[in-house]
Motif scaffolding. Structure first.
Motif, PDB file in Angstrom:
ATOM      1  N   ASP A 132      30.581  30.391  26.743  1.00  0.00           N
ATOM      2  CA  ASP A 132      31.577  30.121  27.633  1.00  0.00           C
ATOM      3  C   ASP A 132      31.652  28.564  27.923  1.00  0.00           C
ATOM      4  OD1 ASP A 132      29.466  29.223  29.294  1.00  0.00           O
ATOM      5  OD2 ASP A 132      29.644  31.017  30.599  1.00  0.00           O
ATOM      6  N   ASP A 140      25.610  31.839  26.625  1.00  0.00           N
ATOM      7  CA  ASP A 140      25.885  32.675  25.594  1.00  0.00           C
ATOM      8  C   ASP A 140      25.504  34.215  26.042  1.00  0.00           C
ATOM      9  OD1 ASP A 140      22.962  32.820  25.520  1.00  0.00           O
ATOM     10  OD2 ASP A 140      23.079  31.986  23.433  1.00  0.00           O
ATOM     11  N   THR A 181      31.323  34.046  21.811  1.00  0.00           N
ATOM     12  CA  THR A 181      31.451  32.559  21.916  1.00  0.00           C
ATOM     13  C   THR A 181      30.890  32.090  23.204  1.00  0.00           C
ATOM     14  OG1 THR A 181      33.656  33.028  20.606  1.00  0.00           O
ATOM     15  CG2 THR A 181      33.252  30.916  21.530  1.00  0.00           C
TER      16      THR A 181
END
Length: 172
Positions: A44, A49, A42
């Protein structure tokens, strides 16, 4: 920051690091070692990524940098033009031809279909390598136009000198 396809993946990463850390500009590409590249499940809070850990010759410890790799879907056109390859081209040659045609860096790409389908294949599927420093996954298909190998691709010089008489053994 724009990816420069004439530079290596490490050069592009170093440029991105320096853009945020000007004192890092003392680092030469040859001294930089990428220890790992990890895609985050996921993104941040900053939308990053990817995390890469780098070390540098002459410096202790490592540093982790988070950033956003460029999805191939954002740079590869929906209708990828066919790429011309020759019957003697191997996987690396085909990736290089595709990368050149699309302004990508070949070392960051993989052939999804596997090399067993190359010779004479009408199309291939390309994606970002899982260890790519620059691109995130976004498989795309490229039509291949195969042409016969050309003898001139083997030539470095057509002025090849002259013949000499055979050596004569004076003791005979």
């Amino acid at each position: 920051m724009h990816i420069n396809p004439t530079e290596s993946a490490v050069s592009n990463l170093l440029a991105l690091i320096v853009a945020s850390n000007p004192r890092f500009s003392v680092m030469a590409e040859e001294a930089l070692q990428v220890e790992s590249v990890t895609a985050l499940a996921t993104p941040d809070a900053d939308g990053n990524d990817t995390v890469t850990v780098v070390s540098a010759q002459g410096y202790g410890h490592t540093a982790a940098f988070s950033y956003r790799r460029l999805p191939l879907t954002e740079i590869v056109p929906a209708d990828v033009p066919p790429v011309t390859v020759t019957v003697v081209d191997e996987e690396a040659d085909i990736l290089t031809a595709i990368a050149a045609a699309l302004g990508l860096i070949a070392s960051e790409l993989v052939l999804v279909d596997g090399s067993e389908v190359l010779e004479g294949a009408g199309e291939v599927t390309i994606d970002a390598s899982v260890s790519s420093l620059l691109y995130s996954s976004g498989p795309f298909t490229v039509a291949l136009d195969w042409e016969p190998a050309r003898i001139d691709s083997l030539l470095d010089n057509t002025s090849i000198g002259e013949f000499h008489p055979p050596d004569v053994d004076e003791d005979a």
